[in-house]
Design a protein around this motif. Structure first.
Motif, PDB file in Angstrom:
ATOM      1  N   UNK A 103      -5.336  63.632  66.488  1.00  0.00           N
ATOM      2  CA  UNK A 103      -4.748  62.445  65.864  1.00  0.00           C
ATOM      3  C   UNK A 103      -5.731  61.808  64.897  1.00  0.00           C
ATOM      4  N   UNK A 104      -7.019  61.802  65.279  1.00  0.00           N
ATOM      5  CA  UNK A 104      -8.028  61.195  64.407  1.00  0.00           C
ATOM      6  C   UNK A 104      -8.137  61.962  63.095  1.00  0.00           C
ATOM      7  N   UNK A 105      -8.094  63.301  63.185  1.00  0.00           N
ATOM      8  CA  UNK A 105      -8.149  64.097  61.956  1.00  0.00           C
ATOM      9  C   UNK A 105      -6.962  63.797  61.056  1.00  0.00           C
ATOM     10  N   UNK A 106      -5.789  63.716  61.703  1.00  0.00           N
ATOM     11  CA  UNK A 106      -4.570  63.430  60.942  1.00  0.00           C
ATOM     12  C   UNK A 106      -4.665  62.054  60.287  1.00  0.00           C
ATOM     13  N   UNK A 107      -5.071  61.047  61.079  1.00  0.00           N
ATOM     14  CA  UNK A 107      -5.153  59.682  60.555  1.00  0.00           C
ATOM     15  C   UNK A 107      -6.160  59.617  59.412  1.00  0.00           C
ATOM     16  N   UNK A 108      -7.300  60.271  59.594  1.00  0.00           N
ATOM     17  CA  UNK A 108      -8.326  60.235  58.554  1.00  0.00           C
ATOM     18  C   UNK A 108      -7.792  60.834  57.250  1.00  0.00           C
ATOM     19  N   UNK A 109      -7.132  61.999  57.368  1.00  0.00           N
ATOM     20  CA  UNK A 109      -6.681  62.625  56.113  1.00  0.00           C
ATOM     21  C   UNK A 109      -5.538  61.837  55.491  1.00  0.00           C
ATOM     22  N   UNK A 110      -4.659  61.251  56.310  1.00  0.00           N
ATOM     23  CA  UNK A 110      -3.582  60.430  55.739  1.00  0.00           C
ATOM     24  C   UNK A 110      -4.161  59.238  54.996  1.00  0.00           C
ATOM     25  N   UNK A 111      -5.135  58.587  55.630  1.00  0.00           N
ATOM     26  CA  UNK A 111      -5.717  57.393  55.022  1.00  0.00           C
ATOM     27  C   UNK A 111      -6.526  57.753  53.777  1.00  0.00           C
ATOM     28  N   UNK A 112      -7.349  58.794  53.896  1.00  0.00           N
ATOM     29  CA  UNK A 112      -8.245  59.141  52.794  1.00  0.00           C
ATOM     30  C   UNK A 112      -7.463  59.515  51.531  1.00  0.00           C
ATOM     31  N   UNK A 113      -6.309  60.153  51.714  1.00  0.00           N
ATOM     32  CA  UNK A 113      -5.565  60.647  50.550  1.00  0.00           C
ATOM     33  C   UNK A 113      -4.427  59.722  50.138  1.00  0.00           C
ATOM     34  N   UNK A 114      -4.292  58.568  50.801  1.00  0.00           N
ATOM     35  CA  UNK A 114      -3.141  57.728  50.464  1.00  0.00           C
ATOM     36  C   UNK A 114      -3.317  57.075  49.101  1.00  0.00           C
ATOM     37  N   UNK A 115      -2.256  57.135  48.318  1.00  0.00           N
ATOM     38  CA  UNK A 115      -2.311  56.436  47.036  1.00  0.00           C
ATOM     39  C   UNK A 115      -1.216  55.381  46.911  1.00  0.00           C
ATOM     40  N   UNK A 116       0.023  55.725  47.287  1.00  0.00           N
ATOM     41  CA  UNK A 116       1.162  54.866  46.950  1.00  0.00           C
ATOM     42  C   UNK A 116       1.031  53.488  47.600  1.00  0.00           C
ATOM     43  N   UNK A 117       0.782  53.444  48.898  1.00  0.00           N
ATOM     44  CA  UNK A 117       0.659  52.143  49.571  1.00  0.00           C
ATOM     45  C   UNK A 117      -0.599  51.422  49.081  1.00  0.00           C
ATOM     46  N   UNK A 118      -1.688  52.170  48.976  1.00  0.00           N
ATOM     47  CA  UNK A 118      -2.942  51.574  48.531  1.00  0.00           C
ATOM     48  C   UNK A 118      -2.780  50.913  47.162  1.00  0.00           C
ATOM     49  N   UNK A 119      -2.055  51.588  46.284  1.00  0.00           N
ATOM     50  CA  UNK A 119      -1.874  51.066  44.943  1.00  0.00           C
ATOM     51  C   UNK A 119      -1.209  49.683  44.968  1.00  0.00           C
ATOM     52  N   UNK A 120      -0.335  49.461  45.950  1.00  0.00           N
ATOM     53  CA  UNK A 120       0.339  48.168  46.036  1.00  0.00           C
ATOM     54  C   UNK A 120      -0.570  47.078  46.577  1.00  0.00           C
ATOM     55  N   UNK A 121      -1.369  47.412  47.590  1.00  0.00           N
ATOM     56  CA  UNK A 121      -2.051  46.349  48.331  1.00  0.00           C
ATOM     57  C   UNK A 121      -3.528  46.219  47.995  1.00  0.00           C
ATOM     58  N   UNK A 122      -4.041  46.966  46.986  1.00  0.00           N
ATOM     59  CA  UNK A 122      -5.486  47.017  46.815  1.00  0.00           C
ATOM     60  C   UNK A 122      -6.043  45.951  45.876  1.00  0.00           C
ATOM     61  N   UNK A 123      -5.185  45.259  45.110  1.00  0.00           N
ATOM     62  CA  UNK A 123      -5.732  44.281  44.170  1.00  0.00           C
ATOM     63  C   UNK A 123      -6.692  44.952  43.204  1.00  0.00           C
ATOM     64  N   UNK A 124      -7.931  44.411  43.123  1.00  0.00           N
ATOM     65  CA  UNK A 124      -8.909  45.000  42.202  1.00  0.00           C
ATOM     66  C   UNK A 124      -9.770  46.071  42.849  1.00  0.00           C
ATOM     67  N   UNK A 125      -9.632  46.220  44.171  1.00  0.00           N
ATOM     68  CA  UNK A 125     -10.422  47.238  44.865  1.00  0.00           C
ATOM     69  C   UNK A 125      -9.916  48.622  44.457  1.00  0.00           C
ATOM     70  N   UNK A 126     -10.837  49.588  44.363  1.00  0.00           N
ATOM     71  CA  UNK A 126     -10.425  50.929  43.963  1.00  0.00           C
ATOM     72  C   UNK A 126     -10.806  51.948  45.021  1.00  0.00           C
TER      73      UNK A 126
END
Lengths: 292, 302
Positions: A221-244
């Motif tokens: 599960x940790x491997x899955x969560x890490x790869x989902x989080x590391x490669x996420x773009x769509x949600x991140x793009x909405x909630x990241x503000x100026x952070x990249x």
């Protein structure tokens, strides 16, 4: 089916006298190996763009890294030369680590409760865990942006690092629960009962019996969560503000041409991940062979 | 829906473990609490807020300002203005799911029954491309499928491309969607094939079924839970995606994901319509998933 007739008598050494024709044999061979050829072709297809990323990390490109010009090592020598590339990578790694740890703790607790206990509202909880996985990312991103801007900003939570972390934990939880639950379901509850019969307390039972047994599930599960989080773009793009984050850095620079340094970082992450997985599998195989 | 989420091979109802039933309520509640709070605060509550936004109306004379309302006209407008976008989203996602299935099945089959000691390595090969950011890989496809690239030149050499282009066409978008979500199709099918007994498939052959009949009547039904999960895990993100369209697709004729993204992030005051679009997309997907699972469903899905 052609049998003895088709083979010249001098060669009919097989005791049954059965020898299919060359055509039939190759047909059988192809039929039994078809899936292997198809599998190799599909794997090559999966790797084609990775190979492209690798090759173009050596391109001495001009403004855009699109046409091959000439070979250079320089992007590999200092991938942090491009402003933002390494900073965004660090942010991505930090977010992924925090999101993985927190979602694994929360999700494992939920999985334990869902398998080991009967309680009111269990169906509703299952539903609440399933629906985020069936919700398109863009809807989650949009709804989080709305609540962050219109609700939580009033209590001092501005868009940035922590809103990314919150969102990533949220969408990782369901995947952790599903993965760990599958592992717990495959265990025999009698093992825990045996521990209790041997006067282990509930905490002792958990740490010394249950937890080691579910650990492989939690690691998966940790491997899955890490790869989902590391490669996420769509949600991140909405909630990241100026952070990249790294995917966001790549997407933003795609408009004016992704620098080869991004290829270097992307390909390196790929190599590191493969080495880690191969290494851990090698270690567990070695351990098994030692105990066997 | 509950059949979907329930996934209940919960072993031994109460019978053998009475020491669990003793601590039932309180302990289970404590274990569930952090997760329920997190999902409640950051999944349910935001969706509710989005729903409220989707019903807001504009202040006349103040562009970009909205007030709380029950303006269901937003939904009518979203559906009429963007019906073609919905059609494209579901059409492209459906095609990509189909192609992903066709590509994934032989791979999963080979992993489960033919790979032997190579199984672990093949598994890594399926997952590993994930770690090269999917945007980098999609961008790589835009270069591979470009007019100067070897794929297009090869196909044009034999006059196999009617329009002589792949990039910036729906074909490129569908190819990108297929590629990006392929591992989500492979892994569940592999998981359910791996649990299947290879001898049952052999028995099909022994009983004089030919290859295709064995596949249709034995192998495929055994892998149905995996196929179901895989198609959902491919279709849902593909229907909501906008990155493939943005990097590979045409300038006109976008998908719903692009509209939602643009309305939210670049069009000032586009929130209510974008929110209505989001809700319609989510509802449409949930209904499709529900019908699909009812039609082909098995007990274990998640």
């Amino acid at each position: 089916m052609s049998t003895v007739q088709s083979t010249p008598p001098t060669q009919s050494t097989s005791s049954a006298g059965y020898k299919p024709s060359f055509l039939k044999r190759s047909q059988l061979w192809l039929a039994s190996h078809f899936s292997i050829f198809a599998a190799v072709a599909v794997l090559l297809y999966l790797f084609l763009p990775v190979a492209y990323v690798f090759v173009f990390s050596f391109n001495d490109h001009g403004k855009t890294n699109i046409v091959w010009r000439s070979f250079t090592w320089k992007h590999w020598q200092d991938p942090c030369r491009v402003p933002g590339a390494c900073d965004s990578l660090v942010v991505s790694l930090e977010v992924a680590i925090i999101a993985t740890v927190v979602s694994c703790i929360i999700g494992t607790l939920m999985a334990l409760a869902l398998v080991r206990y009967q309680f009111r509202g269990k169906d509703a909880s299952n539903m609440l865990i399933f629906v985020p996985m069936a919700t398109p990312e863009i809807v989650m991103g949009a709804s989080l942006l709305t609540i962050f801007v219109q609700g939580f900003a009033n209590i001092g939570l501005d868009l940035g690092f922590w809103t990314i972390v919150i969102a990533h934990i949220m969408f990782c939880i369901s995947f952790v629960v599903v993965t760990v639950r599958a592992r717990i379901l495959s265990l025999d509850p009698k093992i825990e009962e045996a521990a209790q019969d041997l006067y282990a307390g509930p905490l002792g039972t958990f740490w010394r019996v249950t937890f080691p047994l579910i650990l492989p599930g939690v690691l998966g599960a940790a491997m899955l969560a890490f790869s989902l989080s590391f490669d996420d773009f769509i949600i991140t793009n909405f909630v990241s503000g100026n952070e990249s984050t790294f995917p966001k850095f790549v997407y933003v620079s795609a408009k004016r041409g992704i620098p080869a340094e991004a290829n270097v970082i992307g390909f390196s992450m790929f190599v590191i991940a493969v080495l880690l997985v191969v290494g851990s599998q090698g270690i567990s195989a070695w351990r098994k062979s030692k105990t066997a | 829906m509950s059949a979907l989420a329930a996934h209940t091979p919960t072993p031994a109802p109460a019978g053998g473990d009475e020491f669990h039933t003793r601590r039932n309520g309180k302990m289970a509640f404590l274990l569930m609490l952090p997760g329920l709070l997190w999902l409640g605060l950051f999944f349910v509550l935001p969706l509710y807020q989005l729903f409220e936004v989707s019903l807001q109306s504009r202040y006349p004379g103040y562009p970009g300002y909205y007030y709380r309302d029950l303006n269901f006209h937003n939904y009518a407008q979203a559906l009429t203005d963007y019906a073609p976008h919905f059609a494209r989203s579901f059409g492209y996602a459906g095609l990509a799911t189909f192609f992903a299935f066709v590509l994934a099945y032989p791979l999963a089959y080979a992993m489960a029954f033919k790979a032997g000691k190579w199984r672990g390595l093949m598994m890594i090969c399926v997952i590993a491309p994930f770690f090269t950011s999917f945007i980098l890989r999609t961008f790589a496809w835009s270069q591979i499928l470009a007019d100067e690239g070897f794929v297009v030149r090869f196909l044009n050499f034999f006059h196999l491309l009617p329009s002589e282009h792949i990039i910036n066409t729906p074909v490129a978008v569908i190819a990108g969607l297929t590629y990006n979500f392929l591992p989500f199709m492979v892994l569940p099918i592999y998981a359910s094939l791996e649990r299947a007994d290879a001898r049952v498939i052999e028995a099909g052959g022994d009983l004089y079924a030919n290859g295709f009949t064995t596949f249709r009547t034995v192998t495929l039904p055994m892998s149905m839970p995996g196929v179901l999960a895989g198609t959902l895990l491919t279709f849902i993100p593909a229907a909501g995606d906008f990155v493939n369209m943005e990097l590979l697709g045409p300038q006109r004729g976008k998908m719903v994901g692009n509209v939602i993204n643009d309305q939210f992030l670049t069009v000032p005051g586009g929130y209510p319509i974008a929110a209505a679009l989001s809700f319609t997309l989510m509802a449409a997907i949930l209904i499709l998933v529900f019908l699909y699972v009812r039609r082909f469903g098995t007990e274990e899905l998640v």
